[in-house]
Design an enzyme around this catalytic site. Structure first.
Site, PDB file in Angstrom:
ATOM      1  N   ASP A 242       0.827  -1.215   0.000  1.00  0.00           N
ATOM      2  CA  ASP A 242       0.000   0.000   0.000  1.00  0.00           C
ATOM      3  C   ASP A 242       0.862   1.267   0.000  1.00  0.00           C
ATOM      4  O   ASP A 242       1.993   1.260   0.482  1.00  0.00           O
ATOM      5  CB  ASP A 242      -0.933   0.015   1.221  1.00  0.00           C
ATOM      6  CG  ASP A 242      -0.173  -0.127   2.538  1.00  0.00           C
ATOM      7  OD1 ASP A 242       0.826  -0.884   2.570  1.00  0.00           O
ATOM      8  OD2 ASP A 242      -0.557   0.517   3.534  1.00  0.00           O
ATOM      9  N   GLU A 243       0.275   2.320  -0.534  1.00  0.00           N
ATOM     10  CA  GLU A 243       0.765   3.692  -0.367  1.00  0.00           C
ATOM     11  C   GLU A 243       2.250   3.893  -0.640  1.00  0.00           C
ATOM     12  O   GLU A 243       2.948   4.502   0.169  1.00  0.00           O
ATOM     13  CB  GLU A 243       0.464   4.169   1.063  1.00  0.00           C
ATOM     14  CG  GLU A 243      -1.005   4.229   1.376  1.00  0.00           C
ATOM     15  CD  GLU A 243      -1.295   4.863   2.746  1.00  0.00           C
ATOM     16  OE1 GLU A 243      -2.219   5.665   2.813  1.00  0.00           O
ATOM     17  OE2 GLU A 243      -0.601   4.516   3.719  1.00  0.00           O
ATOM     18  N   VAL A 244       2.740   3.403  -1.745  1.00  0.00           N
ATOM     19  CA  VAL A 244       4.130   3.714  -2.091  1.00  0.00           C
ATOM     20  C   VAL A 244       4.154   5.160  -2.604  1.00  0.00           C
ATOM     21  O   VAL A 244       3.453   5.505  -3.557  1.00  0.00           O
ATOM     22  CB  VAL A 244       4.670   2.764  -3.175  1.00  0.00           C
ATOM     23  CG1 VAL A 244       6.120   3.106  -3.497  1.00  0.00           C
ATOM     24  CG2 VAL A 244       4.533   1.317  -2.724  1.00  0.00           C
TER      25      VAL A 244
END
Ligand code: NAG
Length: 469
Positions: A242-244
């Site tokens: 998630d959320e790179v």
């Protein structure tokens, strides 16, 4: 094992001993991943007969039996019943973030006790994030030495926890988040950071990411996942994703050059390439990969399970792409206030919740928790999903992120909302009667209190007050 029985324990009353006959099927699959969970239960004057396809069905049948014991002024009572029961979804989970705040083993055990009573069957443990790496590693001891502040689970503790959960019909699925949310890993392996030097500032804790273009990164993932995959025998393994933060990669000229050379036009395309490699590593180790929905922003193998957390848009695209799906969106329990971006359905909108305006107003006027109602009514497979898309939904999870939740607060955040969600994941979609939910919740809450869950008293009283009659 002794099951907590609300009626019996509340006033020290004793349920007269009754014969319980248990018949269990011999299906060998019942002992592995897709446990057979169906059961039937007959309670009548001759005793109790419980028939199940496998051990997990027995556990579920006993949980129902416990719910049939109630107490009134005449003492405990066991209701007669004839029940044939099976779950709507095979994946009914909760997720606990042990990184942002470390959670004691006893706290995890209490959640497992509660899960057993509610027939939840997956405990997803988020074990690595910016704030801490939480598992003893024998092959990579530097991970806890540099990234845990001394707060981590030993392998012995986790083996015991996995066995404790299995006895209660619950699988433990570990998550080691890569390539983003990686600050704790990078404190031990700064050479793998997308941005050097690694900035240990807490502000950086959600953004610091691994450099997917250096070979050491996949080597670390392979070694870590091999060891952790043995520690957690479940067939599923969650690799995060998630959320790179795109800037982590785009501000590194070497990564940008690598992207150009290999034709990756966007950070999402580079992440998909990384995901494919991680999936191969896990497949080599006999594991099925689970990832947060960002991992499928560019095409990846279809057998990667999508943990959909952002919105129904991704539920729709992942299932249309034929990825098995776990629905987490809409079930986030870390936030006290439900009117947040994480909720797909406005909890104050009676139409969306299937109740009348008058019912919604009545609940609010009584100081009710519309978030509980919302949790109960939130449909994991909502329209306009087609039947084919729905067939890809394995089930759902209620995640509890712990930036704002400590060990002491965990019970009160989860319960009783997770009980309402447990019913949503188990029962047919047509079960939507809110007053009836409150009636049954009172029984469940009494049982939950016996498991030693903290902070139950208030919600228990409130649920009783709200239950009609
Ligand atoms: C997201 C993050 C998570 C954070 C949570 C807070 C996911 C998959 N990722 O921003 O790290 O703790 O929401 O609600 O949820």
């Amino acid at each position: 094992r002794v099951f907590p029985v609300a009626g019996g324990a509340a006033g020290g009353g004793q349920v007269a001993s009754i014969p319980v006959f248990i018949h269990v099927g011999e299906d060998p699959d019942a002992l592995t991943v897709h446990a057979k969970e169906n059961y039937s239960l007959q309670v009548n004057a001759t005793g109790v007969t419980l028939t199940a396809d496998g051990p997990d069905g027995v556990v579920h049948g006993l949980a129902t039996l416990a719910q049939l014991v109630t107490r009134d002024e005449n003492g405990p009572k066991l209701a007669f019943a004839d029940i044939t029961d099976s779950p709507r979804f095979p994946w009914r989970g909760i997720m606990i973030d042990t990184s942002r705040h470390f959670m004691a083993v006893s706290t995890l055990q209490r959640q497992i006790d509660a899960m057993e009573l509610l027939k939840l069957n997956v405990l997803h443990l988020h074990l690595s994030d910016g704030t801490g790496f939480r598992v003893e590693s024998k092959t990579l001891p530097e991970l806890t030495a540099k990234g845990s502040h001394g707060q981590y689970y030993t392998q012995r503790e986790l083996k015991d926890l996995v066995a404790y959960a299995a006895d209660r019909g619950i699988r433990v699925v570990p998550e080691f988040d890569v390539p983003g949310h990686a600050l704790a890993l990078l404190l031990a392996h700064p050479e793998l950071a997308a941005q050097s030097p690694v900035n240990p500032d807490p502000k950086n804790k959600n953004t610091a990411a691994l450099d997917p273009t250096v070979p050491g990164t996949l080597r670390l993932v392979r070694r870590l996942y091999a060891e952790m995959g043995r520690l957690f025998p479940d067939a599923y393994f969650h690799s995060g994703g998630d959320e790179v933060d795109p800037d982590e990669w785009l501000k590194n000229p070497k990564i940008v050059a690598y992207m150009k050379e290999n034709g990756f036009a966007t950070p999402q395309a580079l992440q998909a390439h990384f995901t494919v490699e991680v999936q191969k590593i896990l497949a080599d180790q006999g594991k099925i990969m689970v990832g947060w929905d960002e991992v499928s922003e560019a095409p990846i193998p279809k057998d990667v399970v999508m943990d959909v957390w952002r919105s129904s848009k991704f539920l729709s695209s992942a299932s249309a792409d034929h990825h098995p799906v776990i629905v987490s969106a809409g079930y986030y329990l870390d936030l006290l206030q439900p009117a947040s971006q994480h909720y797909l359905v406005d909890p104050y909108d009676p139409a969306a919740n299937g109740i009348t305006r008058a019912q919604a107003d009545a609940l609010l006027a009584k100081g009710g928790r519309p978030d509980l109602v919302n949790a109960f009514l939130k449909e994991p497979a909502p329209p306009p999903l087609t039947d084919e898309q729905k067939s890809y939904i394995l089930g759902g999870e209620a995640p509890l992120w712990s930036e704002l939740v400590t060990d002491e607060m965990l019970d009160a955040r989860f319960w009783p909302r997770a009980a309402a969600i447990a019913e949503r994941f188990w029962s047919p979609a047509s079960v939507r009667d809110v007053p009836d939910m409150y009636r049954r919740l009172a029984v469940v809450n009494a049982e939950l209190q016996i498991t030693g869950l903290q902070a139950q008293a208030n919600t228990h009283r409130m649920a009783l007050r709200l239950s009609p009659g």
